[in-house]
Design an enzyme around this catalytic site. Structure first.
Site, PDB file in Angstrom:
ATOM      1  CG  ASP A  89      46.794  65.124  74.398  1.00  0.00           C
ATOM      2  OD1 ASP A  89      46.437  65.771  75.412  1.00  0.00           O
ATOM      3  OD2 ASP A  89      46.799  65.618  73.266  1.00  0.00           O
ATOM      4  CG  HIS A  90      51.338  66.085  75.378  1.00  0.00           C
ATOM      5  ND1 HIS A  90      50.953  65.373  74.260  1.00  0.00           N
ATOM      6  CD2 HIS A  90      51.520  67.367  74.977  1.00  0.00           C
ATOM      7  CE1 HIS A  90      50.930  66.197  73.213  1.00  0.00           C
ATOM      8  NE2 HIS A  90      51.264  67.412  73.625  1.00  0.00           N
TER       9      HIS A  90
ATOM     10  CB  CYS B  93      43.362  65.910  73.412  1.00  0.00           C
ATOM     11  SG  CYS B  93      42.148  66.391  72.162  1.00  0.00           S
ATOM     12  N   GLY B  94      43.996  68.718  73.910  1.00  0.00           N
ATOM     13  CA  GLY B  94      44.018  70.169  73.860  1.00  0.00           C
ATOM     14  C   GLY B  94      42.664  70.774  73.545  1.00  0.00           C
ATOM     15  CB  THR B  95      40.623  71.060  70.591  1.00  0.00           C
ATOM     16  OG1 THR B  95      40.780  69.807  69.905  1.00  0.00           O
ATOM     17  CG2 THR B  95      41.667  72.072  70.142  1.00  0.00           C
ATOM     18  N   GLY B  96      39.886  68.588  72.711  1.00  0.00           N
ATOM     19  CA  GLY B  96      38.880  67.550  72.911  1.00  0.00           C
ATOM     20  C   GLY B  96      38.431  66.917  71.610  1.00  0.00           C
TER      21      GLY B  96
ATOM     22  N   GLY C  79      40.294  65.846  68.684  1.00  0.00           N
ATOM     23  CA  GLY C  79      41.044  64.717  68.131  1.00  0.00           C
ATOM     24  C   GLY C  79      40.835  63.428  68.905  1.00  0.00           C
TER      25      GLY C  79
ATOM     26  CG  HIS D 281      17.987  64.571  74.152  1.00  0.00           C
ATOM     27  ND1 HIS D 281      17.507  65.701  73.544  1.00  0.00           N
ATOM     28  CD2 HIS D 281      17.258  64.413  75.287  1.00  0.00           C
ATOM     29  CE1 HIS D 281      16.526  66.207  74.271  1.00  0.00           C
ATOM     30  NE2 HIS D 281      16.350  65.443  75.341  1.00  0.00           N
ATOM     31  CG  ASN D 282      22.912  62.812  71.524  1.00  0.00           C
ATOM     32  OD1 ASN D 282      23.280  63.876  71.995  1.00  0.00           O
ATOM     33  ND2 ASN D 282      22.057  62.744  70.513  1.00  0.00           N
TER      34      ASN D 282
ATOM     35  NE  ARG E 147      47.445  72.810  74.704  1.00  0.00           N
ATOM     36  CZ  ARG E 147      48.195  72.074  73.910  1.00  0.00           C
ATOM     37  NH1 ARG E 147      47.828  71.872  72.644  1.00  0.00           N
ATOM     38  NH2 ARG E 147      49.318  71.549  74.342  1.00  0.00           N
TER      39      ARG E 147
ATOM     40  NE  ARG F  30      11.763  63.768  70.966  1.00  0.00           N
ATOM     41  CZ  ARG F  30      11.551  64.345  72.140  1.00  0.00           C
ATOM     42  NH1 ARG F  30      10.740  63.769  73.017  1.00  0.00           N
ATOM     43  NH2 ARG F  30      12.135  65.486  72.451  1.00  0.00           N
ATOM     44  CG  HIS F  31      15.704  61.313  73.143  1.00  0.00           C
ATOM     45  ND1 HIS F  31      15.826  62.375  72.273  1.00  0.00           N
ATOM     46  CD2 HIS F  31      14.884  61.739  74.137  1.00  0.00           C
ATOM     47  CE1 HIS F  31      15.130  63.403  72.729  1.00  0.00           C
ATOM     48  NE2 HIS F  31      14.537  63.039  73.857  1.00  0.00           N
TER      49      HIS F  31
ATOM     50  NE  ARG G 140      14.769  61.693  67.106  1.00  0.00           N
ATOM     51  CZ  ARG G 140      14.083  62.631  67.702  1.00  0.00           C
ATOM     52  NH1 ARG G 140      14.543  63.207  68.800  1.00  0.00           N
ATOM     53  NH2 ARG G 140      12.926  63.026  67.205  1.00  0.00           N
TER      54      ARG G 140
END
Length: 149
Positions: free
Chosen positions: A12-13, A69-72, A74, A102-103, A113, A136-137, A140
Site C-alpha cells: 500500500d502507500h 503495508c504499515g504493519t504487514g 492487514g 516448515h510452512n 513501519r 512431516r512439514h 502439516r
C-alpha cells in the site's frame, strides 16, 4: 538462491519506498521482479494490493511474493484469503526462513513501519534463500490446504 525466480511485489502507500528498495535488491540477485504496487503516495487500500499479489502467486504467474503495508498484518490477512496462498508476517530472519522451510509459505509480508530497510532486505534474503523441507512439514501443510476446502 532459491529455485524460485519470479517474484511479485506489492504494497500500500505506507511501503512504497521499502518495496522499491526490495525490488532493486532482489533484481540485483537475478530474480525477475513484477512490481504491481502503487507508485503514488496517496492513500490506497492494502486489501486490494494483497489480493492482487496473492492471485498472481496462486495462478502461477509468480513463484513467490513479497507484500508490505504499515504493519504487514492487514495485507497478509487479505493475501491469505486467496486459495493456495500461505503468507506470514516476519520481522526477523529466523521466522522468514522458517515460514519457507516448515510452512512452505509462498508470500512474505513485512511491516514497513516495523522494520528498517537493512533488516527488511535481510528478511527477504532469508525467505528467498530457504527451501521447503517437506517430510512431516509436508503433512502439516497438507492439513492447512485441506482447511481451504
Amino acid at each position: 538462491m532459491s529455485t524460485a525466480k519470479r517474484i511479485v511485489l506489492s504494497s500500500d502507500h505506507a511501503a512504497i519506498e521499502l518495496r522499491q528498495a526490495i525490488a532493486k535488491h532482489i533484481q540485483a540477485q537475478g530474480y525477475t521482479v513484477q512490481d504491481i504496487g502503487p507508485v503514488s503516495p496517496e492513500s490506497t487500500h492494502y486489501p486490494k494490493h494483497g489480493e492482487a499479489a496473492a492471485r498472481a502467486v496462486a495462478a502461477g504467474e509468480a513463484d513467490l511474493g513479497v507484500i508490505l503495508c504499515g504493519t504487514g498484518q492487514g495485507i497478509m490477512m487479505a493475501a491469505n484469503k486467496v486459495k493456495g496462498v500461505r503468507c506470514g508476517v516476519c520481522s526477523d530472519t529466523f521466522s522468514a526462513k522458517m515460514i519457507r522451510a516448515h510452512n512452505n509459505a509462498n508470500i512474505l509480508s513485512i511491516g514497513a513501519r516495523v522494520v528498517g530497510e537493512g533488516l527488511a532486505l535481510e528478511i527477504v534474503d532469508a525467505f528467498l534463500g530457504a527451501e521447503f523441507e517437506g517430510g512431516r512439514h509436508g503433512t502439516r501443510v497438507d492439513m492447512i490446504t485441506a482447511i481451504e476446502g
